[in-house]
Motif scaffolding. Structure first.
Motif, PDB file in Angstrom:
ATOM      1  N   PRO A 166       0.813  -1.213   0.000  1.00 34.95           N
ATOM      2  CA  PRO A 166       0.000   0.000   0.000  1.00 34.95           C
ATOM      3  C   PRO A 166       0.853   1.272   0.000  1.00 34.95           C
ATOM      4  O   PRO A 166       1.981   1.246   0.445  1.00 34.95           O
ATOM      5  CB  PRO A 166      -0.764  -0.136   1.323  1.00 34.95           C
ATOM      6  N   GLY A 167       0.253   2.338  -0.532  1.00 35.61           N
ATOM      7  CA  GLY A 167       0.918   3.633  -0.459  1.00 35.61           C
ATOM      8  C   GLY A 167       1.805   3.962  -1.645  1.00 35.61           C
ATOM      9  O   GLY A 167       2.733   4.762  -1.535  1.00 35.61           O
ATOM     10  N   ALA A 168       1.525   3.372  -2.820  1.00 33.21           N
ATOM     11  CA  ALA A 168       2.358   3.637  -3.995  1.00 33.21           C
ATOM     12  C   ALA A 168       2.314   5.111  -4.398  1.00 33.21           C
ATOM     13  O   ALA A 168       1.263   5.737  -4.366  1.00 33.21           O
ATOM     14  CB  ALA A 168       1.891   2.776  -5.164  1.00 33.21           C
ATOM     15  N   ASP A 169       3.461   5.654  -4.785  1.00 30.35           N
ATOM     16  CA  ASP A 169       3.559   7.024  -5.288  1.00 30.35           C
ATOM     17  C   ASP A 169       3.400   6.957  -6.809  1.00 30.35           C
ATOM     18  O   ASP A 169       4.371   6.964  -7.560  1.00 30.35           O
ATOM     19  CB  ASP A 169       4.924   7.590  -4.896  1.00 30.35           C
ATOM     20  N   SER A 170       2.146   6.893  -7.239  1.00 32.77           N
ATOM     21  CA  SER A 170       1.855   6.640  -8.660  1.00 32.77           C
ATOM     22  C   SER A 170       2.519   7.637  -9.591  1.00 32.77           C
ATOM     23  O   SER A 170       2.983   7.277 -10.675  1.00 32.77           O
ATOM     24  CB  SER A 170       0.350   6.704  -8.904  1.00 32.77           C
ATOM     25  N   GLU A 171       2.537   8.888  -9.179  1.00 30.20           N
ATOM     26  CA  GLU A 171       3.073   9.905 -10.068  1.00 30.20           C
ATOM     27  C   GLU A 171       4.538   9.648 -10.410  1.00 30.20           C
ATOM     28  O   GLU A 171       4.940   9.696 -11.584  1.00 30.20           O
ATOM     29  CB  GLU A 171       2.922  11.299  -9.430  1.00 30.20           C
ATOM     30  N   GLY A 213      15.233   4.154   3.007  1.00 31.46           N
ATOM     31  CA  GLY A 213      14.512   5.325   3.508  1.00 31.46           C
ATOM     32  C   GLY A 213      15.387   6.552   3.402  1.00 31.46           C
ATOM     33  O   GLY A 213      16.614   6.452   3.343  1.00 31.46           O
ATOM     34  N   GLY A 214      14.768   7.706   3.362  1.00 29.67           N
ATOM     35  CA  GLY A 214      15.540   8.941   3.284  1.00 29.67           C
ATOM     36  C   GLY A 214      14.628  10.129   3.100  1.00 29.67           C
ATOM     37  O   GLY A 214      13.438  10.082   3.442  1.00 29.67           O
ATOM     38  N   LEU A 215      15.175  11.179   2.527  1.00 32.78           N
ATOM     39  CA  LEU A 215      14.417  12.416   2.383  1.00 32.78           C
ATOM     40  C   LEU A 215      13.224  12.230   1.454  1.00 32.78           C
ATOM     41  O   LEU A 215      13.289  11.494   0.465  1.00 32.78           O
ATOM     42  CB  LEU A 215      15.332  13.528   1.854  1.00 32.78           C
ATOM     43  N   ARG A 216      12.153  12.885   1.798  1.00 36.58           N
ATOM     44  CA  ARG A 216      10.937  12.861   0.990  1.00 36.58           C
ATOM     45  C   ARG A 216      11.108  13.846  -0.163  1.00 36.58           C
ATOM     46  O   ARG A 216      11.433  15.012   0.057  1.00 36.58           O
ATOM     47  CB  ARG A 216       9.759  13.265   1.889  1.00 36.58           C
ATOM     48  N   THR A 217      10.897  13.361  -1.375  1.00 35.89           N
ATOM     49  CA  THR A 217      11.120  14.210  -2.543  1.00 35.89           C
ATOM     50  C   THR A 217       9.936  14.136  -3.499  1.00 35.89           C
ATOM     51  O   THR A 217       9.114  13.223  -3.403  1.00 35.89           O
ATOM     52  CB  THR A 217      12.385  13.766  -3.309  1.00 35.89           C
ATOM     53  N   ASP A 218       9.867  15.070  -4.406  1.00 34.63           N
ATOM     54  CA  ASP A 218       8.766  15.086  -5.373  1.00 34.63           C
ATOM     55  C   ASP A 218       9.258  14.612  -6.746  1.00 34.63           C
ATOM     56  O   ASP A 218      10.352  14.061  -6.877  1.00 34.63           O
ATOM     57  CB  ASP A 218       8.096  16.465  -5.430  1.00 34.63           C
ATOM     58  N   ARG A 219       8.452  14.829  -7.765  1.00 36.41           N
ATOM     59  CA  ARG A 219       8.783  14.319  -9.098  1.00 36.41           C
ATOM     60  C   ARG A 219      10.073  14.913  -9.661  1.00 36.41           C
ATOM     61  O   ARG A 219      10.710  14.322 -10.527  1.00 36.41           O
ATOM     62  CB  ARG A 219       7.633  14.550 -10.066  1.00 36.41           C
ATOM     63  N   ALA A 273      17.671  10.053  -0.588  1.00 36.86           N
ATOM     64  CA  ALA A 273      16.215  10.199  -0.712  1.00 36.86           C
ATOM     65  C   ALA A 273      15.550   8.849  -0.476  1.00 36.86           C
ATOM     66  O   ALA A 273      16.174   7.798  -0.632  1.00 36.86           O
ATOM     67  CB  ALA A 273      15.870  10.707  -2.107  1.00 36.86           C
ATOM     68  N   ALA A 274      14.292   8.898  -0.078  1.00 38.42           N
ATOM     69  CA  ALA A 274      13.536   7.653   0.035  1.00 38.42           C
ATOM     70  C   ALA A 274      13.353   7.068  -1.360  1.00 38.42           C
ATOM     71  O   ALA A 274      13.072   7.799  -2.314  1.00 38.42           O
ATOM     72  CB  ALA A 274      12.179   7.914   0.686  1.00 38.42           C
ATOM     73  N   LEU A 275      13.517   5.764  -1.477  1.00 38.77           N
ATOM     74  CA  LEU A 275      13.315   5.086  -2.760  1.00 38.77           C
ATOM     75  C   LEU A 275      11.930   5.444  -3.306  1.00 38.77           C
ATOM     76  O   LEU A 275      10.967   5.522  -2.555  1.00 38.77           O
ATOM     77  CB  LEU A 275      13.425   3.572  -2.549  1.00 38.77           C
ATOM     78  N   PHE A 276      11.837   5.622  -4.619  1.00 39.41           N
ATOM     79  CA  PHE A 276      10.582   6.142  -5.191  1.00 39.41           C
ATOM     80  C   PHE A 276       9.470   5.098  -5.215  1.00 39.41           C
ATOM     81  O   PHE A 276       8.325   5.435  -5.459  1.00 39.41           O
ATOM     82  CB  PHE A 276      10.834   6.652  -6.621  1.00 39.41           C
ATOM     83  N   CYS A 277       9.787   3.848  -5.012  1.00 39.97           N
ATOM     84  CA  CYS A 277       8.741   2.827  -5.081  1.00 39.97           C
ATOM     85  C   CYS A 277       9.010   1.711  -4.102  1.00 39.97           C
ATOM     86  O   CYS A 277      10.090   1.619  -3.539  1.00 39.97           O
ATOM     87  CB  CYS A 277       8.642   2.258  -6.490  1.00 39.97           C
ATOM     88  N   GLY A 278       7.980   0.888  -3.892  1.00 41.55           N
ATOM     89  CA  GLY A 278       8.157  -0.298  -3.079  1.00 41.55           C
ATOM     90  C   GLY A 278       7.883  -0.077  -1.616  1.00 41.55           C
ATOM     91  O   GLY A 278       8.100   1.013  -1.084  1.00 41.55           O
TER      92      GLY A 278
END
Lengths: 485, 485
Positions: free
Chosen positions: B99-104, B423-429, B451-456
């Motif tokens: 749960p919680g996928a960052d679809s973008e 895990g790491g910093l929260r980042t955007d696209r 940065a936090a890994l973008f998926c998984g």
């Protein structure tokens, strides 16, 4: 409002022209953490101001079961014949907190638990000197002491001498409202100021990074509040913030009941981060599967979606919840037979009923032979009064062998799963908020669910959160009150 | 040194008297994220300065297996007959991120993966147009394409059309050193400045909270570095910081191999937090159990300490690692029979050998009957070429029925378990670092394991970290380079 202030955008002191309110110690939030912090600070001689965003105090504490986890030899434990010590209490909480136990804070908590019991009684709470035998569940009578963390179950019973430590304030029924009613009445008797309907929006920090106050909003108007000695964030967790849940604790989204109030939107945590605070364990929560409480049902067996057992069924229902959610993806089934099934228990209508396990297995769609293999193995040992696989207590073991057999769907799609967050700001022994480098932020404290729970990798037992909140709320207050002006 | 600067104590611009160095874009760290960010920023016309704390670039990327997770129809995939599309790639990565996928961000990554492949080739990497059939393992030959995420295994094979997406740069043996050798040579051909032996200690922020530079140390002397358009934190994760692991990811401490270099001490993450950045998934890691790689062994069965199976043995070894560590407490056993056992495989000496399963069960101390029940159920289905319980692929299924039987202890106390933090910093696209309220911090970017890994929710498959680091490193650079001066 369009000029809505973001919690994590701390305001520099240089931008504050004048203060609207001042106090030595400012307490943000009036649940159990805030109430205890406020009273302790006032008792230490500090000028205290409490700011609560709702119309009245209480918060999620007033919606809780009201149990407080206390031990090490409380008067109730002694009266009920439990020979508990701080060392045994520590052994249990340290073990259940591995890996990564914060020994220092667990030690303090255990060493001072009896003192904390007396302090709570001095603030108007009463605890009947009685034991309630039904494990895991707070009494519906006014009885007090109950096993709430599986202390007498595998594996904990082998690691520390079992003792019941859940203390329920003396009232019939759910104790949370009563607990907060008593504490709030006591708050009223203390020389301190408390304002409701004041939303604290962000913190004020000086050039050196110290927290010196906060920006609040009352009736739409901004209010600048100075905290001369310290500010205690006791503003709850983030269980009501869907976006934060999706980011930090997405697994908890599977739970269909959120134990929280509107205020649990994570603002307290975000304010602390905005002042430089680190966060811990943001992915974790307390997860309760209430249908697993009734002890009688421990005689049945819990199954995962593969038809395997996964836990000793007699343990604390919060452990079943955590295991069931995090390790079994919230797909949990309870198998009962004619002897173990009791009608009328909430949420326990069987989804499938059959005369044989093979038939039940087929109907419920388990892999061919899987449920049968599990039940055969369990029954073979149960006939000898043993459970060498998951170590259910002898007195709870009974073969599941008398038709009809019933399978209850206890999964997240079918049963009640309740949760709240236990991650939050990283704090030290005095509840000071720490930076990512472990430095205490001058003037800033956090307690209750705005802070990361002091122990556990999951949730050790019912009553831990209220105990953590009240105890570390007090420590925050004492430290803040002792600061120079 | 006594004046050691804490990473999370950002320095206010007001305290900076003058700059020692200046650039449009400052890149902190020269692993794959930093290398790609630096080249992309230079290509966009920015004046770039890279600061690397070690004596040379490479970082953990140069110690890795060197696989890059690419898909959606790369030339290698096409040449090898895989009909992959961005949609199928997205379906896989989105499902594995729930749960919680960052679809973008997953969408972007998949849509631009073919372009990213070409870009990497344009920067000196070569990928042979060939497929290596042994799943999960990077080739020891110079072959390229390999299944690295269990795409052709349950449950993913039913959710998206399987395609191999692990791309190994064309070299014999471990590809990480070669990968970074190619990229660093390419960096040298770009018009940019790069300095080694410069430790960036903290960030410089202006009164509005924007990051405008950093404080570094070279040969013991403080160096103030201005970043006119942006600063990219590409400084690695925190796998080498025991204290951070104990606080944030204590379970990973059970792994006995840390995939990292000295620089993975979390400083990049802590610097970002000090400038107001939020963190995500700090408790998670990639967890690999290398002894589970060889595909032949998929014919055996994995057992937990209760003697139960817990996973389809043919899946990606990182999934076995995550499941084994987080859900089975690192207690994992591999059961083989005469037909499935092969001598000489690393770390696979059996701890117990016996002529019957019952005997093996007794010797290894499993609960009486538990292992037998598991093997009976497995063999009954295996004889039909089926695995309805865990859905191992048909071609990997074989009954475990030919004595002698061997049990290999693959637990954290006995086998090699390797890990790094995701895990790491929260980042955007655009890899901009976000505050807890989701606001982008002006001037600050993070890529790679800072940065936090973008998926998984765990680690989707080998090559994901290098792909994430290189792709979002580029996005960071493009965004930063486009900022006004």
């Amino acid at each position: 409002m369009s000029d809505r202030i973001l919690a994590s955008q701390a305001r520099p002191l240089a931008r504050v022209k004048s203060w609207d309110l001042e106090a030595d110690v400012v307490v943000v939030g009036l649940g159990i953490a805030g109430a205890c912090a406020a009273m302790e600070a006032a008792d230490a001689g500090a000028d205290v101001l409490v700011l609560e965003r709702a119309g009245a105090g209480g918060g999620t504490s007033a919606n809780s079961g009201g149990l407080v986890y206390l031990g090490g030899g409380t008067p109730v434990q002694k009266a009920c014949g439990f020979d508990d010590t701080p060392d045994e209490m520590f052994a249990f909480l340290a073990a259940i907190s591995e890996p990564g136990a914060d020994s220092e804070r667990i030690r303090l908590f255990c060493d001072e638990s009896v003192e904390h019991f007396h302090w709570l009684e001095s603030k108007g709470l009463t605890f009947k000197r009685s034991f309630y035998e039904e494990p895991g569940l707070e009494s519906m009578t006014d009885d007090c002491l109950v096993y709430t963390g599986g202390e007498n179950c595998h594996p904990w019973s082998g690691l520390a001498r079992p003792a019941a430590r859940g203390h329920k304030p003396q009232t019939v029924g759910k104790a949370g409202p009563f607990l907060m009613q008593c504490l709030l009445a006591s708050v009223d008797r203390h020389p301190l100021r408390s304002e409701a309907n004041v939303l604290v929006e962000t913190l004020v920090v000086d050039a050196a990074g110290a927290v010196v106050g906060c920006v609040a909003r009352r009736a739409g108007r901004e209010l600048l509040v100075r905290a001369r000695r310290g500010l205690v964030l006791a503003a709850g967790g983030f269980i009501m913030n869907e976006e934060m849940l999706a980011l930090h604790a997405p697994t908890l989204l599977r739970c269909n009941v959120r134990n929280g109030v509107d205020g649990d939107d994570g603002r307290g945590i975000r304010m602390g981060q905005g002042a430089g605070g680190d966060v811990l364990r943001m992915g974790l929560g307390e997860v309760a599967l209430p249908s697993t409480i009734p002890n009688r049902l421990s005689r049945g067996i819990y199954l995962n979606r593969h038809g395997q057992r996964f836990i000793n069924e007699d343990t604390y229902y919060g452990h079943v919840g955590i295991e069931g959610l995090l390790r079994q993806d919230g797909k949990v089934y309870l198998l009962l037979d004619e002897n173990s099934y009791e009608r009328g228990l909430v949420g326990l209508e069987p989804r499938w009923v059959a005369e044989t396990i093979a038939e039940l297995e087929r109907e419920a769609g388990f892999p061919d032979g899987a449920l049968q293999a599990t039940v055969e193995l369990y029954n073979r040992h149960a006939a000898q009064g043993e459970d060498p696989v998951f170590h259910k207590r002898k007195e709870m073991i009974r073969p599941v062998d008398t038709p009809p057999f019933a399978l209850i769907d206890s999964g997240t799609d079918a049963a009640i799963w309740a949760t709240f967050t236990i991650g939050g700001l990283r704090t030290d022994r005095d509840a000071r908020v720490l930076t990512p480098d472990g430095l205490a932020i001058s003037g800033l404290y956090a307690a209750g669910r705005s802070a990361a729970l002091f122990c556990g990798q999951g949730y050790p037992g019912s009553g831990i959160s209220l105990a953590d909140a009240s105890y570390f709320g007090r420590r925050a207050a004492r430290h803040a009150a002792a600061q120079g002006h």
